[in-house]
Design a protein around this motif. Sequence first.
Motif, PDB file in Angstrom:
ATOM      1  N   GLU A 236       0.847  -1.239   0.018  1.00 16.66           N
ATOM      2  CA  GLU A 236      -0.149  -0.069  -0.349  1.00 16.66           C
ATOM      3  C   GLU A 236       0.736   1.519  -0.079  1.00 16.66           C
ATOM      4  O   GLU A 236       1.994   1.361   0.443  1.00 16.66           O
ATOM      5  CB  GLU A 236      -0.862  -0.271   1.247  1.00 16.66           C
ATOM      6  N   GLU A 237       0.505   2.507  -0.606  1.00 18.80           N
ATOM      7  CA  GLU A 237       1.042   3.336  -0.717  1.00 18.80           C
ATOM      8  C   GLU A 237       1.553   4.165   0.814  1.00 18.80           C
ATOM      9  O   GLU A 237       0.842   3.999   1.975  1.00 18.80           O
ATOM     10  CB  GLU A 237       0.389   4.386  -0.933  1.00 18.80           C
TER      11      GLU A 237
ATOM     12  N   ARG B 257      -4.116  -8.167   0.050  1.00 15.15           N
ATOM     13  CA  ARG B 257      -4.900  -7.130   0.665  1.00 15.15           C
ATOM     14  C   ARG B 257      -5.344  -6.347  -0.471  1.00 15.15           C
ATOM     15  O   ARG B 257      -4.488  -5.708  -1.583  1.00 15.15           O
ATOM     16  CB  ARG B 257      -4.826  -5.660   1.038  1.00 15.15           C
ATOM     17  N   PRO B 258      -6.509  -6.108  -1.137  1.00 15.52           N
ATOM     18  CA  PRO B 258      -6.699  -4.693  -2.157  1.00 15.52           C
ATOM     19  C   PRO B 258      -6.580  -3.815  -2.628  1.00 15.52           C
ATOM     20  O   PRO B 258      -6.031  -3.731  -3.419  1.00 15.52           O
ATOM     21  CB  PRO B 258      -8.270  -4.619  -1.833  1.00 15.52           C
ATOM     22  N   GLU B 259      -5.735  -2.543  -1.143  1.00 12.23           N
ATOM     23  CA  GLU B 259      -5.576  -1.981  -2.075  1.00 12.23           C
ATOM     24  C   GLU B 259      -4.608  -2.311  -2.631  1.00 12.23           C
ATOM     25  O   GLU B 259      -3.906  -1.024  -3.203  1.00 12.23           O
ATOM     26  CB  GLU B 259      -4.899  -1.160  -0.531  1.00 12.23           C
ATOM     27  N   GLU B 260      -3.568  -3.051  -2.101  1.00 12.51           N
ATOM     28  CA  GLU B 260      -2.265  -3.276  -3.085  1.00 12.51           C
ATOM     29  C   GLU B 260      -2.221  -3.943  -4.259  1.00 12.51           C
ATOM     30  O   GLU B 260      -1.332  -3.069  -5.397  1.00 12.51           O
ATOM     31  CB  GLU B 260      -1.334  -4.395  -1.661  1.00 12.51           C
ATOM     32  N   TYR B 261      -3.296  -4.981  -4.493  1.00  7.93           N
ATOM     33  CA  TYR B 261      -3.504  -4.952  -5.513  1.00  7.93           C
ATOM     34  C   TYR B 261      -4.241  -3.149  -6.206  1.00  7.93           C
ATOM     35  O   TYR B 261      -4.036  -3.446  -7.480  1.00  7.93           O
ATOM     36  CB  TYR B 261      -4.655  -6.245  -5.389  1.00  7.93           C
ATOM     37  N   ALA B 262      -4.392  -2.684  -5.871  1.00 10.69           N
ATOM     38  CA  ALA B 262      -5.558  -1.500  -6.225  1.00 10.69           C
ATOM     39  C   ALA B 262      -4.246   0.137  -7.007  1.00 10.69           C
ATOM     40  O   ALA B 262      -4.005   0.211  -7.737  1.00 10.69           O
ATOM     41  CB  ALA B 262      -6.288  -0.353  -5.310  1.00 10.69           C
ATOM     42  N   ARG B 263      -2.873  -0.698  -5.833  1.00 12.47           N
ATOM     43  CA  ARG B 263      -1.634  -0.161  -6.548  1.00 12.47           C
ATOM     44  C   ARG B 263      -1.132  -0.743  -7.833  1.00 12.47           C
ATOM     45  O   ARG B 263      -0.345   0.430  -8.524  1.00 12.47           O
ATOM     46  CB  ARG B 263      -0.821   0.147  -5.444  1.00 12.47           C
TER      47      ARG B 263
ATOM     48  N   ALA C 157      -9.643  -7.285  -8.416  1.00  9.72           N
ATOM     49  CA  ALA C 157      -9.470  -5.855  -8.872  1.00  9.72           C
ATOM     50  C   ALA C 157      -9.117  -5.661 -10.275  1.00  9.72           C
ATOM     51  O   ALA C 157      -9.140  -4.501 -10.855  1.00  9.72           O
ATOM     52  CB  ALA C 157      -7.410  -6.038  -8.048  1.00  9.72           C
TER      53      ALA C 157
END
Length: 273
Positions: free
Chosen positions: A13-14, A56-62, A90
């Motif tokens: 994640e960012e 995590r979904p947030e990692e795939y979004a990044r 994602a």
Amino acid sequence: MILAQLTDLHIKEEGRLAYRKIDTSAALEAAFAHLRTQTTRPDLVLFTGDLVDTGRPEEYARLRTHLAGLDIPFFLMPGNHDDRAALRAAFLDHAYLGREGDRICYIIEHLPLRIIALDSLVPGQGGGALGEGQLDWLAARLAEQPDRPTLVALHHPPFATGIGHMDQIGLADSAAFAEIIARHPQVERVLSGHVHRPIHARWAGTIASIAPSTAHQVALDLRPDAPSAFVLEPAGYQLHHFTPGAALTSHTAIVGDWAGPFPFFDEEGRLIE
């Protein structure tokens, strides 16, 4: 054709660093920048697992944000750090990932070299396995086109590397996998990641190889009891070059802004052709 293999991205994640030390997003962007400097554009990029660090979904979004800037067709594969459901959610537009079910395995048919992607992820474990059902599927797919040059890819390497802590989390059913590959001489190469080092071995009648990570590398320590550790050696990726009727050759590209290329001159300053 040229296939670029990038692996073990471990996108976070960012604002988060992998192992509190590695900016894996910056490393991936550097790898993409280096890939764009290649004088011959790859036909395809294959990402052989550990796309993100914790699934995590947030990692795939990044990760998706990074991939939006990649102007080369690409395919994704899961590794032991990935989560199938989050990956599929994602990348809903990537139909080859499927919508449900256990394994993410598929075939890329439109290139001169046939590519079969396998899924060695075992949820909750560092080690991997292909499973009886997927092995049967692989055997059937190879039997369909016995004369067509084929590349098989998975995340976990099917051979021991001598790096003890990584071999302990290797591919559990490598012997059954080897029996299938050995029956099919059209398999030019078996590609993998997971170990974060460029390693090659003769295996099951073909060549099996591991590509380096686009981020950090596993420490090269061949003691059986060596501790689990990483080093900040230069990142890399591999380019697999195939010409129909000729051998498949593989090259390891080291990411960095290196001086050159320079022409060769002899001692008298004459250009060497």
